[in-house]
Each structure stands twice: as C-alpha cells, then as structure tokens.
Motif scaffolding. Sequence first.
Motif, PDB file in Angstrom:
ATOM      1  N   THR A   1      15.686  69.012 -27.272  1.00  9.53           N
ATOM      2  CA  THR A   1      14.796  67.931 -27.691  1.00  9.53           C
ATOM      3  C   THR A   1      14.172  68.246 -29.048  1.00  9.53           C
ATOM      4  O   THR A   1      14.042  67.360 -29.909  1.00  9.53           O
ATOM      5  CB  THR A   1      13.704  67.692 -26.632  1.00  9.53           C
ATOM      6  OG1 THR A   1      14.332  67.367 -25.388  1.00  9.53           O
ATOM      7  CG2 THR A   1      12.759  66.582 -27.033  1.00  9.53           C
ATOM      8  N   GLN A   2      13.793  69.495 -29.264  1.00 12.52           N
ATOM      9  CA  GLN A   2      13.246  69.899 -30.563  1.00 12.52           C
ATOM     10  C   GLN A   2      14.304  69.814 -31.654  1.00 12.52           C
ATOM     11  O   GLN A   2      13.989  69.452 -32.787  1.00 12.52           O
ATOM     12  CB  GLN A   2      12.670  71.311 -30.482  1.00 12.52           C
ATOM     13  CG  GLN A   2      11.416  71.402 -29.650  1.00 12.52           C
ATOM     14  CD  GLN A   2      10.951  72.827 -29.456  1.00 12.52           C
ATOM     15  OE1 GLN A   2      11.739  73.765 -29.393  1.00 12.52           O
ATOM     16  NE2 GLN A   2       9.629  73.005 -29.344  1.00 12.52           N
ATOM     17  N   VAL A   3      15.545  70.139 -31.316  1.00  8.65           N
ATOM     18  CA  VAL A   3      16.650  69.998 -32.276  1.00  8.65           C
ATOM     19  C   VAL A   3      16.742  68.544 -32.726  1.00  8.65           C
ATOM     20  O   VAL A   3      16.803  68.247 -33.921  1.00  8.65           O
ATOM     21  CB  VAL A   3      17.990  70.460 -31.669  1.00  8.65           C
ATOM     22  CG1 VAL A   3      19.161  70.094 -32.586  1.00  8.65           C
ATOM     23  CG2 VAL A   3      17.974  71.955 -31.389  1.00  8.65           C
ATOM     24  N   ASP A   4      16.765  67.633 -31.771  1.00  8.81           N
ATOM     25  CA  ASP A   4      16.875  66.217 -32.089  1.00  8.81           C
ATOM     26  C   ASP A   4      15.692  65.735 -32.938  1.00  8.81           C
ATOM     27  O   ASP A   4      15.873  64.984 -33.890  1.00  8.81           O
ATOM     28  CB  ASP A   4      16.974  65.379 -30.812  1.00  8.81           C
ATOM     29  CG  ASP A   4      18.317  65.541 -30.120  1.00  8.81           C
ATOM     30  OD1 ASP A   4      19.278  65.998 -30.761  1.00  8.81           O
ATOM     31  OD2 ASP A   4      18.404  65.203 -28.928  1.00  8.81           O
ATOM     32  N   ALA A   5      14.494  66.194 -32.588  1.00  9.01           N
ATOM     33  CA  ALA A   5      13.301  65.790 -33.349  1.00  9.01           C
ATOM     34  C   ALA A   5      13.382  66.297 -34.789  1.00  9.01           C
ATOM     35  O   ALA A   5      13.059  65.564 -35.731  1.00  9.01           O
ATOM     36  CB  ALA A   5      12.038  66.297 -32.666  1.00  9.01           C
TER      37      ALA A   5
END
Length: 133
Positions: free
Chosen positions: A77-81
């Motif tokens: 999720t942090q990668v996507d953000a």
Amino acid sequence: MIGRTREKIKEIGIIAVMHNDFPIQEIIEIGDALLASPILVMAISLNSPSALDTVTELRRRYGEHMLVGVTDVSTPTQVDAAWQRDAQFLIATDFIPTVVKAAHKRGLLIAPGVRDETDVVAAITLGCRMVHY
C-alpha cells in the motif's frame, strides 16, 4: 526507468535521507541547497506525517533535476501511495517480497533492507539490483 534511476544513484553515490518531521518549507530549503551541490538524490521517510505531500512538492519543484524517493517503505500500500505521488525510487525497511513485487509492478527501483546473504540472494532473485544493509 528502473535502470536510469539506478545508474543516476550509482553515479551520484549518495542519497540524502530525511528522517525527521521537518515542515515542507524546510525540506525545500534543504533540497535547494542539495541542488546547488553534487548531491541530487533525496529520500523522504514515510515516518513523517507529511512525507507524501513533500514528495509531490519536491517532484513539482525539481522535476528531472533531482531524484526524489521514499524510504521506510514496508507495505505494498505504501508502494502504491509513493508511486501515485511520483516517487522515483523506494528504500524498504527490510526485504519483504510483496513490497519488492509491488514496486516492480509500478516500475519503481527499490532497494530493500537486507540482513544477510540469504536476503541478498532472495532480493537478486526477485530482480533487485540495489539493496541496503
């Protein structure tokens, strides 16, 4: 993009990592100083509440003149953000295969944290060409 980013980081040889919760304006002042130096790679820690806003502002301000990435990445999720905010590279806290795969899916260079030779081999097997220890 991964190859160009990796080569630029290797060429510069150092990443200025911002781990504190500085106001965006202070980070911009630091970025301006870095832009006047040979250090043209900056990573913003996700431990800062304004990290993603800072990445967006730095990318807008410096464009292709400075590489801007995110550190302390530990989830897909942090990668996507980070990708949505136009981060150019990621530094992960540890070697987490799902995080590496998410980064590669988004076309982002990722340097996972490794603890031993097993992590290094596993990271290379998943396509990482840069790690941190």
